[in-house]
Design an enzyme around this catalytic site. Structure first.
Site, PDB file in Angstrom:
ATOM      1  N   ALA A 163      41.696  73.428  38.491  1.00 29.71           N
ATOM      2  CA  ALA A 163      40.414  73.870  38.034  1.00 29.71           C
ATOM      3  C   ALA A 163      39.588  74.702  38.958  1.00 29.71           C
ATOM      4  CB  ALA A 163      39.799  72.580  37.800  1.00 29.71           C
TER       5      ALA A 163
ATOM      6  N   ARG B  81      23.146 114.963  -7.267  1.00 27.22           N
ATOM      7  CA  ARG B  81      22.312 113.946  -7.901  1.00 27.22           C
ATOM      8  C   ARG B  81      22.866 112.639  -7.125  1.00 27.22           C
ATOM      9  NH1 ARG B  81      23.906 115.367 -13.934  1.00 27.22           N
ATOM     10  NH2 ARG B  81      25.581 116.494 -12.775  1.00 27.22           N
TER      11      ARG B  81
ATOM     12  N   ARG C 168      40.157  90.481  18.626  1.00 27.22           N
ATOM     13  CA  ARG C 168      40.000  91.910  18.449  1.00 27.22           C
ATOM     14  C   ARG C 168      41.179  92.698  18.533  1.00 27.22           C
ATOM     15  NH1 ARG C 168      37.178  92.663  24.144  1.00 27.22           N
ATOM     16  NH2 ARG C 168      37.465  94.737  23.731  1.00 27.22           N
TER      17      ARG C 168
HETATM   18  C1  UD1 Z   1      30.111 118.008 -17.378  1.00 23.90           C
HETATM   19  C2  UD1 Z   1      30.135 118.899 -18.795  1.00 23.90           C
HETATM   20  C3  UD1 Z   1      29.357 117.979 -19.743  1.00 23.90           C
HETATM   21  C4  UD1 Z   1      30.229 116.651 -20.036  1.00 23.90           C
HETATM   22  C5  UD1 Z   1      30.033 115.943 -18.566  1.00 23.90           C
HETATM   23  C6  UD1 Z   1      31.005 114.583 -18.752  1.00 23.90           C
HETATM   24  C7  UD1 Z   1      30.000 121.170 -18.029  1.00 23.90           C
HETATM   25  C8  UD1 Z   1      29.297 122.353 -18.345  1.00 23.90           C
HETATM   26  N1  UD1 Z   1      29.574 120.152 -18.663  1.00 23.90           N
HETATM   27  O1  UD1 Z   1      28.680 117.914 -16.961  1.00 23.90           O
HETATM   28  O2  UD1 Z   1      29.549 118.652 -20.818  1.00 23.90           O
HETATM   29  O3  UD1 Z   1      29.308 115.742 -20.820  1.00 23.90           O
HETATM   30  O4  UD1 Z   1      30.757 116.593 -17.397  1.00 23.90           O
HETATM   31  O5  UD1 Z   1      30.997 113.916 -17.567  1.00 23.90           O
HETATM   32  O6  UD1 Z   1      31.344 121.382 -17.842  1.00 23.90           O
HETATM   33  N2  UD1 Z   1      32.504 120.938 -10.414  1.00 23.90           N
HETATM   34  C9  UD1 Z   1      33.466 121.724  -9.853  1.00 23.90           C
HETATM   35  N3  UD1 Z   1      32.634 122.989  -9.659  1.00 23.90           N
HETATM   36  C10 UD1 Z   1      31.453 123.207  -9.794  1.00 23.90           C
HETATM   37  C11 UD1 Z   1      30.739 122.368 -10.805  1.00 23.90           C
HETATM   38  C12 UD1 Z   1      31.433 121.113 -11.111  1.00 23.90           C
HETATM   39  O7  UD1 Z   1      34.593 121.444  -9.317  1.00 23.90           O
HETATM   40  O8  UD1 Z   1      31.061 124.393  -9.827  1.00 23.90           O
HETATM   41  C13 UD1 Z   1      33.291 119.559 -10.827  1.00 23.90           C
HETATM   42  C14 UD1 Z   1      32.329 118.435 -10.100  1.00 23.90           C
HETATM   43  O9  UD1 Z   1      32.828 118.194  -8.936  1.00 23.90           O
HETATM   44  C15 UD1 Z   1      32.535 117.263 -11.248  1.00 23.90           C
HETATM   45  C16 UD1 Z   1      32.851 118.196 -12.395  1.00 23.90           C
HETATM   46  O10 UD1 Z   1      33.264 119.470 -12.244  1.00 23.90           O
HETATM   47  O11 UD1 Z   1      33.659 116.512 -10.883  1.00 23.90           O
HETATM   48  C17 UD1 Z   1      31.759 117.904 -13.491  1.00 23.90           C
HETATM   49  O12 UD1 Z   1      30.721 118.608 -13.048  1.00 23.90           O
HETATM   50  P1  UD1 Z   1      29.213 117.898 -12.928  1.00 23.90           P
HETATM   51  O13 UD1 Z   1      28.535 119.105 -12.379  1.00 23.90           O
HETATM   52  O14 UD1 Z   1      28.995 116.600 -12.892  1.00 23.90           O
HETATM   53  O15 UD1 Z   1      29.092 118.242 -14.841  1.00 23.90           O
HETATM   54  P2  UD1 Z   1      28.221 117.449 -15.697  1.00 23.90           P
HETATM   55  O16 UD1 Z   1      26.697 117.975 -15.404  1.00 23.90           O
HETATM   56  O17 UD1 Z   1      28.392 116.066 -15.676  1.00 23.90           O
HETATM   57 CA    CA Z   2      29.267 114.684 -13.940  1.00 21.01          CA
END
Ligand code: UD1
Ligand code: CA
Length: 484
Positions: free
Chosen positions: A442, A17, A352
């Site tokens: 100069a 996103r 610089r």
């Molecule tokens: C997630 C939660 C949601 C919560 C929200 C809060 C889940 C399924 N959902 O949703 O309930 O309200 O966070 O901010 O957990 N990440 C990984 N590996 C992956 C996918 C994600 O390490 O395969 C990490 C991302 O880098 C990120 C975090 O997990 O830092 C959250 O992932 P993201 O996809 O942003 O989850 P949300 O849809 O925000």
């Molecule tokens: Ca998130």
């Protein structure tokens, strides 16, 4: 005392996103990558071990501080998969705190309160929740009759939540504490039968409940601490909140910030007491500003040191530089320059990398200096280029002084002693050495060394053509007569 928590920071998501070539958690937030915010909070909260989950590209290599571990989630199969990837780091006998790399403003205090709530609550897991006016995109917290967490329903894609559940404004913050053993037992049992066909970490909570444990919600009252960053709109919002907090910290410590809403001050910038930050300033990176310094308006300082009582004038850009006390810099561009105390720069100077101006030195108007050591009280007042030179104390180089430091193949140094008086429009063709207290005439092109105390003259001798003007006029008259 319970064992210190193992902290897992989930940071392997693609961050689609954000629509960016840069991984989401590496986007800058007030001078450091976003992921370092929860890392620092965890360390400040007394984490035993901090493990960051990265994607196979290992984008976080070299970004994390010493002692923080990195583990790789082999494929992007959801937050549950990320936690699974870190299973080898989980101590069954210690609590596990899970943070998200994209929930950056969580504080050490908020973490401490959550750990405390978990320690006294006796639940199998404790989830930090908050209540949002606009909960769009967050997982919603469904409570049971007893007030425990029944379930988290995801809302990122349609299909997981019912319309009634979408009305819920209490959200999962993505921050949880589990008993290590409980989490280790539940992780292999996660399934991907959901709208995103991913492993959802919150499904662990369902498993715990099925096993007879309770899941407690710990409500974080200040929702600003737990906002998630999924797109650049949220990033800007979170940045504004972080910036406001940084400015408040400085103001409470005795710094005047005229317009905090417009100030850009990175998280690691240090500002001394009674400094005055005028509107439109950017203090970036590892910049240090001394006590009672005046910065701005409209000044950018990056990785710079600005000494006590220094004055950095309007419309100046300072990058990776060090500026001493009482220095005055106006409308100039400084990049990795070092300015000792009482230096004067500009307006319209370009300093610089490697420009060093010692105490009381001056680089005046339309002066470019790079990789040069300008001695104490030495002056380069006007229209000059000084490159790869050493200039002694109290030397004064006339307007239009040029060091010819490059012969088309390599750079050479110009060494100018102390107390030298350079005439205007002197070119020093390097390598060349000028002794102390020497002069140049100069317009000289100095190609040979000048001994101390000597005058170097290196220009064609002037000769005057007497009666030239009269002769021209006579020639013109004759041409006119012939033409008519
Ligand atoms: C997630 C939660 C949601 C919560 C929200 C809060 C889940 C399924 N959902 O949703 O309930 O309200 O966070 O901010 O957990 N990440 C990984 N590996 C992956 C996918 C994600 O390490 O395969 C990490 C991302 O880098 C990120 C975090 O997990 O830092 C959250 O992932 P993201 O996809 O942003 O989850 P949300 O849809 O925000
Ligand atoms: Ca998130």
């Amino acid at each position: 005392m319970a064992a210190p928590p193992t902290v897992l920071i989930l940071a392997a998501g693609q961050g689609t996103r954000m629509r960016s070539a840069t991984p989401k958690v590496l986007h800058d937030l007030c001078g450091i990558p976003m992921v370092l915010w929860p890392v620092r909070a965890a360390l400040a909260a007394g984490a035993g071990r901090v493990v960051v989950v990265d994607s196979p590209a290992r984008a976080l290599d070299g970004v994390l501080p010493e002692g923080v571990e990195l583990t790789v989630q082999p494929q992007s199969d959801g937050t549950g998969g990320a936690a699974r990837a870190a299973a080898g780091s989980i101590d069954p006998d210690a609590p596990v705190l899970v943070l998200s790399g994209d929930v950056p403003l969580v504080s050490a205090e908020a973490i401490g309160e959550l750990l405390q709530a978990h320690a006294v609550g006796g639940a199998g897991a404790t989830m930090a929740t908050t209540v949002l006016d606009d909960p769009a995109g967050y997982g919603r917290v469904v409570r049971d009759a007893a007030g425990s967490v029944a379930q988290v329903v995801e809302t990122k894609e349609p299909g997981d939540a019912t319309p009634e559940q979408l009305e819920i404004r209490e959200v999962n913050t993505g921050i949880y504490v589990f008993a290590g053993r409980t989490l280790l037992d539940a992780l292999p049992r996660l399934t991907a039968d959901n709208a995103q066909a991913e492993l959802y970490l919150p499904q662990v909570l369902d498993i715990l409940r099925r096993d007879g444990a309770t899941v407690a919600a710990h409500v974080v009252d200040d929702e600003r601490l737990v906002l998630g960053v999924n797109d650049r709109v949220a990033l800007a919002h979170v940045r504004a909140l972080a910036q406001r907090a940084i400015c408040e910290r400085h103001m409470l410590a005795g710094v005047t910030i005229v317009d905090p809403a417009g100030a850009v001050i990175d998280v690691d910038v240090q500002v001394g007491q009674d400094a005055l930050i005028e509107p439109g300033c950017s203090l970036r990176g590892a910049t240090t500003v001394g006590e009672a310094a005046l910065i701005g308006p409209h000044t950018t300082a990056i990785d710079s040191y600005i000494g006590d009582g220094a004055r950095v004038g309007p419309h100046t850009t300072v990058i990776d530089s060090r500026i001493g006390s009482r220095a005055q810099v106006r409308a100039s561009w400084l990049e990795r320059a070092t300015l000792y105390d009482d230096v004067t720069v500009g307006p319209f100077a370009y300093l610089r990398p490697g420009a060093l101006l010692r105490d009381g030195a001056k680089a005046g108007t339309f002066v470019e200096i790079k990789n040069s050591d300008i001695g104490a009280a030495a002056k380069v007042p006007h229209l000059s280029y000084i490159g790869d030179a050493d200039v002694g104390e109290h030397t004064n180089l006339g307007a239009g002084t040029i060091t010819a430091n490059y012969d088309g193949r390599s750079k050479h140094r110009t060494t100018i002693g102390s107390g030298v008086r350079g005439g205007v429009d002197t070119s020093f063709v390097a390598p060349v050495t000028v002794g102390d207290d020497a002069y140049t005439a100069a317009g000289s092109v100095i190609t040979q060394d000048i001994p101390a105390g000597a005058l170097g003259v290196a220009r064609a001798r002037q000769h005057n053509v007497e009666g030239y003007t009269e002769r021209r006029a006579a020639d013109a008259d004759r041409d006119d007569e012939q033409g008519s």
